[in-house]
Write an enzyme that holds these catalytic residues in place. Structure first.
Site, PDB file in Angstrom:
ATOM      1  N   VAL A  59      20.683   4.102  32.035  1.00  0.00           N
ATOM      2  CA  VAL A  59      20.896   4.111  33.489  1.00  0.00           C
ATOM      3  C   VAL A  59      22.330   3.714  33.814  1.00  0.00           C
ATOM      4  O   VAL A  59      23.018   4.377  34.606  1.00  0.00           O
ATOM      5  CB  VAL A  59      19.890   3.174  34.194  1.00  0.00           C
ATOM      6  CG1 VAL A  59      20.203   3.076  35.676  1.00  0.00           C
ATOM      7  CG2 VAL A  59      18.468   3.658  33.971  1.00  0.00           C
ATOM      8  N   GLY A 100       9.462  11.708  23.830  1.00  0.00           N
ATOM      9  CA  GLY A 100      10.327  10.724  24.481  1.00  0.00           C
ATOM     10  C   GLY A 100       9.781  10.199  25.797  1.00  0.00           C
ATOM     11  O   GLY A 100      10.465   9.476  26.510  1.00  0.00           O
ATOM     12  N   LYS A 112       5.259  -3.000  39.616  1.00  0.00           N
ATOM     13  CA  LYS A 112       5.578  -2.144  40.771  1.00  0.00           C
ATOM     14  C   LYS A 112       4.578  -2.370  41.900  1.00  0.00           C
ATOM     15  O   LYS A 112       4.947  -2.380  43.081  1.00  0.00           O
ATOM     16  CB  LYS A 112       5.612  -0.688  40.336  1.00  0.00           C
ATOM     17  CG  LYS A 112       6.789  -0.390  39.392  1.00  0.00           C
ATOM     18  CD  LYS A 112       6.614   0.951  38.689  1.00  0.00           C
ATOM     19  CE  LYS A 112       7.807   1.275  37.794  1.00  0.00           C
ATOM     20  NZ  LYS A 112       7.541   2.453  36.943  1.00  0.00           N
TER      21      LYS A 112
END
Lengths: 440, 440
Positions: B18, B190, B208
């Protein structure tokens, strides 16, 4: 829940379906709203045209017919405008900002016609100008575009932004109804107005497309820039043709960045258009039924995103207004300001003829040899490449269905004009654009 | 595009998948970002653990291993944290805010464990704390909840917020694969990590859910408050059973306001939970395929809303971070501040046993008379009402499928425990909660 300052005082312009719902929520949720803002929200006045109308839940002492006086009152902090239309809404909002008030509006027509003037006033007078309710009702859409995606590079916004036309097209798709029958049913159920022009001719969707394009591409776009075609000429045959293609006809608002040939970042310009088009049933927008709205956004880093919900109605629109109200009131209490529109990109809005689209064309043809060759010749003459051709029926019922590859709209429409003049073409039975494919 | 002030200087903590994408966008979109912010964004430094690693596109002169020194440097305006985990991320963010810097984080684990400390620091030091990237990647979700819906009354948030488990369950649904085969495939592609625990055991989704519940209900919720069940025990039989019910198994994060018996506005409390459950194929969440995320929100005025997109990955997560970066930088340039979290509601998080759910139970039973009566008796004993029963097969293969009406989870699970002990029940073959119905 202790307020840290006096109440934030709100003037409401208009008290129809949406306005009266705003009043109801301000009263009913007062404690929650005060806690979220950090100060109570208080109605300072409500400007209406017909003061004598009975409005349950509305304190008659707050009602006035003098909107001009209300928006300039010293004891008003914020102005919420739900009158609609260009004037007097524009003058009132400008007057409010000039006297230091932040404003919230649901007025898509005004924003699409003269947003530039409003944004300039907000910047000049340091006012907040929020307008989430102007597009797609309660669906949080403008704030995500204005803020969440502001660090990204938006390629395309593709949306169903008018519930009335989606209801009509959905009925045509589900029950095989013709346009007029579906419209009548929508009117009977209250989904369409007695004069449905703004919806079915695409004016409402075009105003929303202009607002979305401006936010997505940081470039000024007005309703007049938007190529607009309504759904009044969509026939049961068009809808049936779409079905055979495993597609569905939707009225789409499309805002697209057109890539530059030299690959420069902003692109050659933007294309902003509203028209009925076929999209594959596998596309997320295809399953948006009845009067719901949904907007599909494609951005460079974020990838595909979709936002779905109720696009109209008193309560959903009021929800969006209350969200803006709390945000603006929080800014006021905290001494800060919301984002200011920037249209630095100044990209040109390209004419429809230069827009790259695909066509579906259905022709009633004479059933004789050489028909396909003659038709194909017309496409080739305009350098339009054909993706698929299907011949159906025999004799009097012979039909040719052609789906093109992507080509400039001008070349596609010129081809259709020439096909209309061919002897062997008895009728161009259906012409429909095809959308919902990968990013251009 | 003339900057009105010097550059906004950004410190980046972490430069993995990221972080390096954030660097790439800051460099590649510099002109656009400067125009949108009103000042250029400039990287002041990048803190990493392994300084010698080759990072294409990253200026080595910016790289440091001393994150502590970086976040307190006077020439740093904003700090972006993409390290993940609790420490040192928490200390670094607190230190940054203490020295007057606003912060942006994608750290769901930290927010879910100790958001309260971070929010308190943001309030105390007047810093912005933005964290859109912590839930559902690029999907604008927190900003809509935090701002767009802040004037509304949220009843329920129902979401697919973990891409790995959605990919696995989608493979099981599409190909009839077992959990282990689907996990292996996800790892090969992946979509799942070598140690998939955080995903498949629901820890990621629970963090979350805590963040979403806190925003939706203005009430403090931590990951420890979330009832959590993963998908490791979901069998091919469970998925096949769902299919027969025209349903699909999804790992859901559910945040629900539990109505008070006296009808008071806030409700009796909130229920926050993560578990695999059946939802009808007609529910908008059912069609969320592969590793996509989607969150369904039901609010009083707005009605049902759905947000859909890529929930993870370097580019989508970076898009969310850049959106926050531009917002925070705009605030800095304009001298204002973003919204501060309020958790005034202080609603209790109810234990799972008090949560109202529905169960699907599939039993292998002895094929003799009285079986149904004995099973029904167990449900009745716990005052659980049965919606439907289906008997299938004969002899050794006799099965009973029971779907209940809504009941407290404790009563439902107690029923299942008793069924396990009945002589006539050879095996409880599948137990699955049923979700995705109308607002409670």
């Amino acid at each position: 829940m202790k307020p840290e300052r006096g109440p934030v005082r709100v003037a409401l312009l208009g008290c129809g379906v949406v306005g009266s719902e705003v009043v109801r929520l301000l009263n009913g949720q007062a404690a929650d709203l005060a806690a979220r803002v950090g100060a109570p929200l208080e109605l300072a006045g409500i400007a209406v045209r017909r003061p004598d109308r009975v409005r349950p839940g509305v304190d008659p002492a707050l009602v006035t017919t003098d909107a001009q006086a209300l928006v300039t009152r010293d004891d008003v902090d914020l102005v919420v405008e739900v009158i609609g239309g260009i004037e007097p809404a524009r003058s009132l909002l400008l007057e409010a900002m000039k006297t230091g008030k932040s404003v919230i509006t649901a007025n898509k027509a005004l924003l699409a016609e003269d947003g530039v003037t409003l944004f300039a006033a907000a910047r000049e007078y340091g006012a907040d100008l929020y307008y989430e309710a102007s597009v797609a009702g309660a669906i949080p859409l403008l704030r995500p575009l204005r803020e969440s995606l502001v660090g990204d590079h938006v390629h395309r916004v593709l949306g169903i932004v008018n519930g009335t036309t989606n209801y009509i097209l959905d009925q045509m798709d589900t029950h095989g109804a013709g346009f007029n029958d579906a419209l009548e049913e929508a009117q009977a159920l209250g989904y369409a107005e007695a004069d449905p022009t703004a919806d079915v001719e695409g004016f409402d969707a075009a105003a929303k497309a202009a607002i979305l394009a401006q936010l997505a591409f940081h470039t000024p776009v007005t309703a007049a820039d938007v190529h607009r075609e309504g759904i009044t000429e969509v026939t049961a045959a068009d809808v049936a043709g779409a079905k055979e293609m495993d597609s569905v006809v939707k009225l789409l608002a499309i805002c697209e960045r057109v890539p530059a040939e030299d690959g420069r970042n902003g692109g050659r310009g933007v294309s902003v258009r509203v028209y009925p088009a076929m999209i594959p049933r596998s596309h997320p927008l295809a399953s948006v039924r009845e009067a719901y709205n949904a907007v599909f956004v494609e951005a460079e880093s974020a990838g595909p995103l979709m936002f779905y919900g109720a696009g109209a109605g008193g309560a959903p629109t009021a929800s969006a207004i209350l969200g803006d109200l709390v945000a603006v009131a929080r800014n006021l209490v905290g001494g800060s300001r919301g984002p200011v529109e920037v249209t630095y990109a100044e990209l040109p809005v390209l004419p429809m003829g230069e827009t790259i689209t695909r066509y579906y064309v259905q022709l009633d043809v004479a059933d004789r040899s050489g028909v396909l060759a003659a038709v194909a010749e017309e496409f080739a003459r305009q350098e339009v490449s054909i993706q698929a051709v299907r011949q159906e029926g025999l004799g009097e019922d012979a039909q040719l269905v052609v789906v093109t590859h992507r080509a400039p709209d001008a070349a596609l429409s010129a081809t259709v004009e020439r096909l209309r003049k061919l002897d062997i073409v008895r009728e161009v039975a259906s012409v429909m654009r095809v959308e919902g494919e990968e990013t251009p």
